[in-house]
Scaffold this active site. Structure first.
Site, PDB file in Angstrom:
ATOM      1  N   ARG A  41      52.165  26.591  31.049  1.00 34.64           N
ATOM      2  CA  ARG A  41      52.594  27.304  32.228  1.00 34.64           C
ATOM      3  C   ARG A  41      53.365  26.375  33.492  1.00 34.64           C
ATOM      4  O   ARG A  41      53.962  26.921  33.316  1.00 34.64           O
ATOM      5  CB  ARG A  41      50.679  27.341  32.698  1.00 34.64           C
ATOM      6  CG  ARG A  41      50.564  28.595  33.853  1.00 34.64           C
ATOM      7  CD  ARG A  41      49.331  28.554  34.187  1.00 34.64           C
ATOM      8  NE  ARG A  41      48.273  29.562  33.553  1.00 34.64           N
ATOM      9  CZ  ARG A  41      47.803  29.806  33.319  1.00 34.64           C
ATOM     10  NH1 ARG A  41      46.468  29.493  34.485  1.00 34.64           N
ATOM     11  NH2 ARG A  41      47.092  30.829  32.487  1.00 34.64           N
ATOM     12  N   CYS A 275      38.403  41.192  38.846  1.00 32.61           N
ATOM     13  CA  CYS A 275      37.733  40.529  39.576  1.00 32.61           C
ATOM     14  C   CYS A 275      36.834  41.495  39.364  1.00 32.61           C
ATOM     15  O   CYS A 275      35.373  41.097  39.594  1.00 32.61           O
ATOM     16  CB  CYS A 275      38.571  40.488  41.314  1.00 32.61           C
ATOM     17  SG  CYS A 275      39.615  38.871  41.136  1.00 32.61           S
TER      18      CYS A 275
HETATM   19  C1  UDX Z   1      40.619  42.575  44.061  1.00 33.96           C
HETATM   20  C2  UDX Z   1      40.544  42.460  45.700  1.00 33.96           C
HETATM   21  O1  UDX Z   1      41.111  43.471  46.265  1.00 33.96           O
HETATM   22  C3  UDX Z   1      40.878  41.285  46.326  1.00 33.96           C
HETATM   23  O2  UDX Z   1      40.229  41.518  47.253  1.00 33.96           O
HETATM   24  C4  UDX Z   1      39.852  40.060  45.480  1.00 33.96           C
HETATM   25  O3  UDX Z   1      40.562  38.590  45.995  1.00 33.96           O
HETATM   26  C5  UDX Z   1      40.383  40.457  44.044  1.00 33.96           C
HETATM   27  O4  UDX Z   1      40.128  41.789  42.899  1.00 33.96           O
HETATM   28  P1  UDX Z   1      43.200  43.424  42.653  1.00 33.96           P
HETATM   29  O5  UDX Z   1      42.207  43.012  40.996  1.00 33.96           O
HETATM   30  O6  UDX Z   1      44.016  42.916  42.344  1.00 33.96           O
HETATM   31  O7  UDX Z   1      42.289  42.540  43.630  1.00 33.96           O
HETATM   32  O8  UDX Z   1      43.255  45.066  42.921  1.00 33.96           O
HETATM   33  P2  UDX Z   1      42.751  46.336  44.095  1.00 33.96           P
HETATM   34  O9  UDX Z   1      44.174  46.630  44.192  1.00 33.96           O
HETATM   35  O10 UDX Z   1      41.600  45.636  44.508  1.00 33.96           O
HETATM   36  O11 UDX Z   1      42.706  47.154  42.497  1.00 33.96           O
HETATM   37  C6  UDX Z   1      41.012  47.007  41.476  1.00 33.96           C
HETATM   38  C7  UDX Z   1      41.428  48.104  41.342  1.00 33.96           C
HETATM   39  O12 UDX Z   1      40.443  49.485  41.319  1.00 33.96           O
HETATM   40  C8  UDX Z   1      42.531  49.144  39.839  1.00 33.96           C
HETATM   41  O13 UDX Z   1      42.996  48.867  38.830  1.00 33.96           O
HETATM   42  C9  UDX Z   1      43.082  50.022  41.108  1.00 33.96           C
HETATM   43  O14 UDX Z   1      44.359  51.256  40.797  1.00 33.96           O
HETATM   44  C10 UDX Z   1      41.697  50.824  41.521  1.00 33.96           C
HETATM   45  N1  UDX Z   1      41.839  51.366  42.754  1.00 33.96           N
HETATM   46  C11 UDX Z   1      42.139  51.284  43.517  1.00 33.96           C
HETATM   47  C12 UDX Z   1      40.928  53.396  42.697  1.00 33.96           C
HETATM   48  O15 UDX Z   1      40.957  53.444  41.473  1.00 33.96           O
HETATM   49  N2  UDX Z   1      40.959  53.681  44.054  1.00 33.96           N
HETATM   50  C13 UDX Z   1      41.496  53.395  44.783  1.00 33.96           C
HETATM   51  O16 UDX Z   1      41.313  54.085  45.782  1.00 33.96           O
HETATM   52  C14 UDX Z   1      41.799  51.706  45.198  1.00 33.96           C
END
Ligand code: UDX
Length: 458
Positions: A41, A275
């Site tokens: 990495r 997350c």
């Molecule tokens: C998330 C948090 O947004 C971030 O603040 C934290 O630090 C880490 O976790 P991330 O996991 O990168 O970030 O993705 P995010 O954009 O939040 O999307 C998570 C999931 O929810 C995705 O599968 C996305 O497609 C889904 N999603 C998001 C929906 O199904 N509907 C929505 O309206 C928004």
């Protein structure tokens, strides 16, 4: 050249790498070193082919690397030479023993605390960046001070809120930076050192401080609230399908209330990512630990609805495709957990592929960035699986397409051409509501969006 501060980060993953690159880029007066035990990495971080894909990350790394940003496997030297140490090791869900499947696995974090204690020769500020159960800072402090060697360690909590795909934008212009500390004179002094670092590029009012437990808890709660919005709208999508309502219209009407807000209200086949599930389960475990059964059950419901939504999507396919998927070719459009990333961790597509194989379907997977990860995720699955980069080729001969990821390219394909190449009757299940459903219906498809009545030719 001598630097004003020597900053170390232990853990060169999705959070540690980009965050430290941004600090180095914004603060040329500080020397920033990122260490990791994984030499491969680190070699990637030192190459032109960085281990993670994030828009804008290459430029930020290139601008600082070799000047005041360094990637190395020398953990011991790193610890000795720094005054501030960010701990950004992974804390996955535990897979064994008490709390398996729920609690955070703290073994890497514990090991890191012991390494810091062992190699430190001078006072340090330790910054928790990993997402951790509340009260972990206290445990960290206890491990660090147990050597009783006269060295001072001040532990701060500074959770990272960046989202994948927008990491650089989130780091450059965050909604807020949260720093938790103990309220003792030493704790407050350490806190001010970290405030000063972020003040190099972030406006004062965006940097908020709190007690250390609030800070640790805020990270879990922020993710729980975001996921809760998705589960809320997804639960309503099931009702919309029965009641001839349209979930997008409902979301728009509800989201225009400024108290609710319009973000994170897109109904989908379910949320994924590294997350949300992990952090909610961690929160649930914490509530159970403190005997708060009702609170635990409430938050667990967010994960339950997400599982329900994923299963509901598959059962709907089974139901409308005449109650059997055996020997039918089904094409998954997208495998990443969201668009613009190759990351597939907890992606609903993993669940869908496995369930479709259980139904004895033949599954074809296409994705512009995530095929390699898809192959890894499904390597132990016995069944008919294939991986095809080109969506036209992938869908040819299939009975159905299921959109799993909201990649923009899927909205712009020539669906007339796709329809001609598919088995009839042809179905589209739009798990992200990104396609033009009326138009697809006119072409001849039977169309099933999320949270809207299906359009069928029967
Ligand atoms: C998330 C948090 O947004 C971030 O603040 C934290 O630090 C880490 O976790 P991330 O996991 O990168 O970030 O993705 P995010 O954009 O939040 O999307 C998570 C999931 O929810 C995705 O599968 C996305 O497609 C889904 N999603 C998001 C929906 O199904 N509907 C929505 O309206 C928004």
């Amino acid at each position: 050249m001598s630097f004003e501060k020597n900053i170390l980060c232990i853990g060169a993953g999705y959070v540690g790498g980009p965050t430290m690159a941004m600090i180095a880029y914004k603060c040329p007066r500080y020397r920033v070193t990122v260490v990791d035990i994984d030499p491969e990495r680190i070699a990637q971080w030192n190459s032109d082919d960085l281990p993670i894909y994030e828009p804008g990350l290459d430029e930020v790394v290139k601008a600082a690397r070799g000047k005041n940003l360094f990637f190395s496997t020398e953990v011991e030297t790193g610890i000795r030479e720094s005054e501030i140490i960010f701990v950004s090791v992974n804390t996955p869900t535990k897979t064994f023993g008490a709390g398996a499947g729920m609690a955070a696995d703290l073994q890497y974090w514990d090991k890191t605390a012991r390494q810091i204690r062992k190699y430190s020769k001078s006072n340090k500020i330790i910054v928790e960046k990993s997402t951790l159960p509340v009260k972990t800072a206290q445990a960290m402090e206890r491990i660090l001070t147990s050597a009783d060697n006269g060295i001072r360690f001040d532990v701060l909590s500074n959770p990272e809120f960046l989202a994948e795909g927008t990491a650089i934008r989130d780091l450059e212009d965050p909604d807020r930076v949260l720093i938790g500390s103990t309220q003792t004179p030493n704790g407050l002094k350490a806190r001010d050192v970290l405030v000063e670092i972020y003040s190099n590029w972030i406006r004062g009012e965006r940097i908020i401080t709190s007690n250390i437990w609030s800070s640790e808890l805020s990270k879990l709660v922020a993710n729980a609230f975001l996921a809760q919005r998705i589960s809320s709208i997804n639960s309503i999508s099931a009702l919309c399908e029965k009641a001839d309502a349209d979930v997008e219209e409902v979301a728009r009407a509800v989201g225009m209330d400024s108290r609710v807000g319009n973000k994170f209200l897109n109904a989908s086949v379910g949320f994924g990512g590294s997350c949300f599930k992990k952090d909610i389960l961690n929160l649930v475990y914490l509530c159970r630990y403190y005997d708060l059964k009702e609170v635990a059950d409430y938050w667990e419901g967010v994960v339950r609805i997400n599982d329900y939504q994923k299963e509901r999507f598959i059962l709907n396919m089974l139901n409308v495709m005449f109650n059997t998927l055996a020997n039918k070719r089904i094409c998954l459009f997208g495998f990443a957990f969201k668009a613009d990333t190759g990351d597939t961790r907890e992606s609903p597509a993993i669940f869908a592929a496995k369930r479709l194989i259980e139904e004895r379907a033949s599954v074809v997977i296409t994705d512009p960035k995530a095929l390699k990860n898809a192959m890894k995720d499904l390597r132990d699955v016995a069944g008919e699986l294939s991986y095809v980069e080109d969506p036209y080729e992938a869908s040819a001969g299939c009975s159905a397409i299921a959109v799993m990821t909201e990649w923009a390219i899927y909205a712009d394909l020539d669906y007339k051409k796709i329809y001609r190449s598919m088995a009839k009757p042809a179905f589209i299940f739009d798990g992200r509501n990104i396609l033009d459903h009326e138009k697809l219906f006119e072409i001849g498809f039977n169309v099933f969006p999320i949270g809207k009545p299906g359009l069928t030719h029967f």
